[in-house]
Enzyme design. Structure first.
Site, PDB file in Angstrom:
ATOM      1  N   CYS A 140       0.830  -1.202   0.000  1.00 29.08           N
ATOM      2  CA  CYS A 140       0.000   0.000   0.000  1.00 29.08           C
ATOM      3  C   CYS A 140       0.862   1.249   0.000  1.00 29.08           C
ATOM      4  CB  CYS A 140      -0.828   0.094   1.283  1.00 29.08           C
ATOM      5  SG  CYS A 140      -1.805  -1.335   1.628  1.00 29.08           S
ATOM      6  N   THR A 141       0.207   2.382  -0.163  1.00 25.94           N
ATOM      7  CA  THR A 141       0.846   3.682   0.058  1.00 25.94           C
ATOM      8  C   THR A 141      -0.051   4.489   0.995  1.00 25.94           C
ATOM      9  OG1 THR A 141       1.773   3.632  -2.169  1.00 25.94           O
ATOM     10  CG2 THR A 141       1.742   5.763  -1.042  1.00 25.94           C
TER      11      THR A 141
END
Ligand code: NAG
Ligand code: NAG
Ligand code: NAG
Ligand code: NAG
Ligand code: NAG
Ligand code: NAG
Length: 392
Positions: A140-141
């Site tokens: 994820c970011t």
């Protein structure tokens, strides 16, 4: 070389077409908001979860709506398991052993999971599997940024489904595609008042993304490590149960912590089943941090520090003091776009632009969530990544 690196190298061997030769990047996107065009699949619908109901009844309305999609998702997991270990033996194991595990899960999670199995008609072991699935393979970011007026803005892309079956024809990850129809926004209420809000997958009782309006915002990213989720989960099955499931901790913090500081302490100090990154934003200037966790303790807390010019903190899936793996560098492009945006211009709108720039947006991205704590706002969007686009 760490574990995530090995996994990605392994996956790379299975891709040959030129579009997959990393790094595939593009100029920072602008004017993407309000969401539209080919990277925007659709809006996310809202459901209420009433915390005053007994845990077994809380998910009934949502699951009645999303049953077909959940069944289809679980069928896809089974097909993958069959491809991996033919003859259905893996799923038989799931159906026999995982129901035994449900009673070892803490209140209210065990009852909620049983309730979901009841309403959906899906075997209990398979609902348990769906609920422990995200403790592995989530890339994820997450970003928390402070604007010039001291408002905290929190954005995240949730990327899931790495190695979960590549659809050659559609150039997409089978499990990521199946997850998109399960994305929902949840409004958790007590006494008919919002306690917290979350973007989640129907059928999943932990939290990966959420906001306690006017108080704090929280997302979790996976931290790959040799001492990773498998070992902790195995220990749990074998009876060593003093660690907490990560997404149960985030749920518990969103539900019951009352301030940024309390949330931070609990996230930093609770013993976990696997390493993780917690990305936490507060409601006052300077309140934004990335907590890097081992199973036992917090290894490092990186905070917003305006005096040092650090007006945002950003986490993908690598320790911030180390270089990201060169085949999976979403950090540099995301930071480049944040730097280009500048603190003067950071808003939900420009945060969406950053999260829409490849490869921050990639084939695994299922949703983008934007949160603004001062307004108690959470909005999320289902994403697509048209070709050419990196698989992660
Ligand atoms: C592939 O894409 C087509 C068109 O978008 C869709 O109808 C089909 O269901 C997809 N196949 C899979 C396996 O996702
Ligand atoms: C709950 O709140 C909503 C709006 O906030 C209101 O319309 C509704 O009547 C309330 N329900 C109860 C049972 O108090
Ligand atoms: C939050 O606290 C209440 C009251 O102590 C408790 O019943 C509930 O289970 C807690 N929620 C979570 C998710 O731990
Ligand atoms: C920030 O959060 C704290 C703890 O929840 C609360 O007491 C305070 O009123 C909040 N401040 C603002 C500006 O919302
Ligand atoms: C972004 O700015 C920060 C702070 O000035 C700097 O440390 C970092 O190297 C920059 N990153 C990129 C990719 O431009
Ligand atoms: C910030 O936004 C203003 C107004 O939209 C624009 O004129 C300016 O060029 C932007 N600055 C940067 C660094 O993008």
């Amino acid at each position: 070389m760490d574990y995530g690196v090995l996994l990605i190298l392994a996956a790379l061997l299975s891709f040959s077409s030129p579009q997959f030769i990393p790094p595939y990047t593009e100029d920072c996107r602008t004017e993407m908001y309000p969401p539209n065009g080919p990277t925007f699949r659709g809006a996310v619908s809202w459901y209420t979860v009433d915390l005053d109901l007994p845990p077994s009844k809380r998910w009934a309305a949502l699951l009645t709506d999303k049953k077909t999609e959940l069944v289809s998702m679980i069928q896809a997991i089974k097909d993958l398991a069959d491809a991996f270990v033919p003859s259905g033996r893996l799923i038989k194991l799931v159906d026999i052993t995982l129901p035994l595990m449900v009673d070892t899960l803490p209140y209210p999670f065990s009852d909620e999971i049983k309730g979901i199995a009841d309403v959906s008609g899906i075997p209990l072991g398979e609902v348990v599997l769906f609920n422990i699935f995200y403790e592995v393979f989530t890339v994820c970011t997450s970003i928390v940024a402070e604007d010039n007026n001291g408002n905290l803005i929190h954005g995240r892309n949730l990327d899931f489904g790495l190695f979960m079956g590549w659809d050659v024809k559609n150039k997409s990850w089978i499990i990521s595609e199946k997850l998109k129809p399960l994305v929902v926004n949840l409004d958790f209420k007590r006494n008919n008042q919002t306690v917290f809000k979350s973007t989640n997958f129907a059928g999943y009782v932990g939290m990966l993304t959420g906001i306690k309006p006017h108080s704090f915002t929280l997302t979790m990213n996976e931290r790959f490590s040799l001492d990773g989720g498998y070992i902790g989960i195995l220990e749990w099955i074998l009876g060593n149960r003093d660690g907490m499931w990560m997404s149960f901790l985030t749920r518990s913090v969103l539900e019951n912590a009352t301030s940024y500081d309390e949330a931070k302490t609990r996230l930093a100090q609770t013993k976990l089943l696997a390493p993780a990154y917690f990305i936490l934003g507060g409601n006052q200037t300077g309140q934004g941090c990335v907590i890097t966790r081992s199973r036992l303790l917090s290894i490092n807390i990186l905070e917003i520090d305006l005096k040092l010019g650090r007006w945002y903190v950003l986490e993908t899936n690598y320790d911030h003091w180390e270089e990201p793996f060169f085949l999976d560098d979403r950090r540099t492009p995301a930071m480049k776009c944040m730097n280009q945006t500048t603190q003067a211009n950071i808003t939900l709108k420009t945060m969406y632009d950053v999260l829409s720039t490849k490869p921050v947006l990639n084939k695994l991205t299922t949703y983008t969530t934007l949160m603004q704590v001062s307004e108690g706002k959470l909005e999320s969007y289902i994403r697509d990544c048209p070709n050419p686009c990196l698989p992660w």
